[in-house]
Scaffold this motif. Structure first.
Motif, PDB file in Angstrom:
ATOM      1  N   PRO A   1       1.882  39.321  12.137  1.00 24.22           N
ATOM      2  CA  PRO A   1       1.638  39.420  13.577  1.00 24.22           C
ATOM      3  C   PRO A   1       0.238  39.941  13.857  1.00 24.22           C
ATOM      4  O   PRO A   1      -0.407  40.498  12.959  1.00 24.22           O
ATOM      5  CB  PRO A   1       2.710  40.418  14.041  1.00 24.22           C
ATOM      6  N   SER A   2      -0.239  39.758  15.068  1.00 25.88           N
ATOM      7  CA  SER A   2      -1.604  40.222  15.401  1.00 25.88           C
ATOM      8  C   SER A   2      -1.636  41.725  15.670  1.00 25.88           C
ATOM      9  O   SER A   2      -2.690  42.339  15.693  1.00 25.88           O
ATOM     10  CB  SER A   2      -2.125  39.477  16.629  1.00 25.88           C
ATOM     11  N   ARG A   3      -0.475  42.316  15.876  1.00 20.69           N
ATOM     12  CA  ARG A   3      -0.409  43.775  16.061  1.00 20.69           C
ATOM     13  C   ARG A   3       0.850  44.292  15.353  1.00 20.69           C
ATOM     14  O   ARG A   3       1.790  43.539  15.109  1.00 20.69           O
ATOM     15  CB  ARG A   3      -0.396  44.155  17.548  1.00 20.69           C
ATOM     16  N   LYS A   4       0.830  45.579  15.041  1.00 21.96           N
ATOM     17  CA  LYS A   4       1.882  46.122  14.197  1.00 21.96           C
ATOM     18  C   LYS A   4       2.145  47.582  14.563  1.00 21.96           C
ATOM     19  O   LYS A   4       1.221  48.315  14.917  1.00 21.96           O
ATOM     20  CB  LYS A   4       1.405  46.028  12.735  1.00 21.96           C
ATOM     21  N   LEU A   5       3.407  47.987  14.425  1.00 18.67           N
ATOM     22  CA  LEU A   5       3.779  49.371  14.695  1.00 18.67           C
ATOM     23  C   LEU A   5       3.473  50.232  13.473  1.00 18.67           C
ATOM     24  O   LEU A   5       3.880  49.899  12.356  1.00 18.67           O
ATOM     25  CB  LEU A   5       5.274  49.454  15.025  1.00 18.67           C
ATOM     26  N   VAL A   6       2.742  51.326  13.689  1.00 25.81           N
ATOM     27  CA  VAL A   6       2.395  52.238  12.582  1.00 25.81           C
ATOM     28  C   VAL A   6       2.611  53.678  13.025  1.00 25.81           C
ATOM     29  O   VAL A   6       2.736  53.977  14.216  1.00 25.81           O
ATOM     30  CB  VAL A   6       0.916  52.069  12.136  1.00 25.81           C
ATOM     31  N   GLY A   7       2.608  54.565  12.041  1.00 23.15           N
ATOM     32  CA  GLY A   7       2.624  55.993  12.342  1.00 23.15           C
ATOM     33  C   GLY A   7       1.206  56.503  12.507  1.00 23.15           C
ATOM     34  O   GLY A   7       0.293  56.031  11.831  1.00 23.15           O
ATOM     35  N   ILE A   8       1.020  57.448  13.424  1.00 24.74           N
ATOM     36  CA  ILE A   8      -0.280  58.127  13.529  1.00 24.74           C
ATOM     37  C   ILE A   8      -0.044  59.642  13.532  1.00 24.74           C
ATOM     38  O   ILE A   8       0.983  60.117  14.001  1.00 24.74           O
ATOM     39  CB  ILE A   8      -1.097  57.716  14.783  1.00 24.74           C
ATOM     40  N   GLU A   9      -1.006  60.348  12.962  1.00 24.68           N
ATOM     41  CA  GLU A   9      -0.962  61.812  12.974  1.00 24.68           C
ATOM     42  C   GLU A   9      -2.255  62.314  13.588  1.00 24.68           C
ATOM     43  O   GLU A   9      -3.338  61.819  13.246  1.00 24.68           O
ATOM     44  CB  GLU A   9      -0.810  62.341  11.545  1.00 24.68           C
TER      45      GLU A   9
END
Length: 366
Positions: A285-293
């Motif tokens: 996909p052109s965008r993706k769910l990620v974790g951020i800290e």
């Protein structure tokens, strides 16, 4: 103003001094004591949740399997009576109608457990595509659903039933379980929304208050706590479990949300949205769910924008200070070019842009 709906357990949590809020048209407890205390109790001992606002839809008939194969992204043919499956219902463009759990009660008889806020929309969507040999019944008002979650869940539930609940495997269930001092039999499922071991228990609405009291009494010596929506959200967030309306929506596909495991594009049946989702799976996909800290001091809240320099690259879907880790973390839907671990980005927190970095999820694993 429409009057808020209440579950059959409303009087029970009012007795305990719960603070309630409007949650999608329902008057539900946000906390009983403190969000952090309820979160910690669930991680270390046991938490009891009233989730009776969730919807239950019965799909049955000799055409029910082929119908559900068309409506749902996962492979329903892999089910058998006593087995449950996490799955997603999509639009033609790959956007999400809802995420849900489907239980196979008997051959040609399935119970779909859907999100409360999507109940009417989901039932309409199912009815719009209804086929011959398929019956669809919204039974939401007939059920209560309680969730018993945490390391002490098995011990607590075992103390009030003769059924060996330790034998129930993950995403399996037993129907018609008899529980001490509760009139009706229950469906007991080894599922949950906290990242902990535990059960979700379904039974006729009239027996809900009795089950609530029996579980709190049985769990008292184990440190059980009634838990509200506040800790339910921090628990599921730490475990990277999607919330509809945040990690999933009509605009966010399950592939973008990292739920490709529940999208079986190799199954023969042509399900709604299959071609779009297949392309996203194959090409990425052109965008993706990620974790951020957060690196800087600040909390990345839902809908906050994320930037690379002056360029907007996505937004936060959920963020908070993790009660377990004590860190300010979030889930963010980002342009794929910025999703490598360790990538630094900035988050618009009120009037400031604060540094953050991409980190692995889930934030918590038991």
């Amino acid at each position: 103003m429409a009057e808020l709906k209440r579950t059959p357990l409303y009087a029970e949590y009012k007795k305990l001094g719960a603070k309630t809020v409007d949650f999608g048209g329902w008057d539900l407890p946000v906390q009983f004591s403190s969000i952090k205390g309820e979160h910690e109790a669930t991680r270390t001992k046991a938490g009891l949740f009233d989730v009776s606002h969730m919807g239950e839809v019965l799909v049955e008939g000799d055409g029910s399997l082929s119908f559900l194969q068309k409506m749902l992204t996962n492979d329903v043919s892999k089910l058998e009576p006593g087995k449950a499956q996490y799955t997603i219902m999509c639009y033609e463009n790959g956007g999400t109608v809802d995420d849900l759990i489907v239980y196979q009660l008997e051959t040609d008889k399935y119970l779909l457990v859907i999100n409360a806020a999507n109940r009417e929309k989901d039932v309409e969507w199912l009815e719009k595509h209804q086929e011959n040999g398929v019956s669809i019944k919204d039974l939401s008002d007939e059920y209560v659903q309680l969730a018993l979650q945490g390391p002490k869940a098995v011990e607590i539930l075992q103390s009030i039933t003769k059924t060996d609940v330790s034998e129930i495997k993950f995403f399996r269930f037993i129907a018609d379980v008899s529980i001490d001092n509760v009139k009706d039999g229950a469906i007991v499922s080894r599922t949950g929304y906290t990242g902990e071991d535990g059960f979700e228990i379904y039974l006729p609405a009239a027996s809900g208050p009795d089950l609530w009291q029996v579980l709190l009494e049985a769990g008292d010596k184990h440190g059980i706590r009634p838990v509200g929506l506040g800790a339910r959200d921090t628990l599921r967030f730490e475990a990277n479990l999607a919330l509809y309306g945040q990690e999933l929506s009509a605009e966010i596909s399950p592939i973008e949300a990292g739920l490709g495991f529940a999208v079986k594009t190799k199954k023969e049946d042509e399900f709604i949205g299959k071609q779009v989702l297949k392309k996203q799976k194959e090409e990425g996909p052109s965008r993706k769910l990620v974790g951020i800290e957060m690196i800087d001091k600040g909390i990345p809240r839902t809908h906050y924008e994320v930037f690379d320099g002056e360029k907007p690259i996505g937004f936060v879907t959920t963020g908070t200070q993790s009660p377990t880790l004590g860190k300010n973390v979030g889930l963010a839907l980002l342009d794929c070019n910025y999703t490598e671990m360790g990538t630094e980005v900035t988050v618009q927190v009120r009037k400031k842009r604060l540094q953050a970095k991409v980190v692995p999820t889930p934030f918590y694993k038991r």
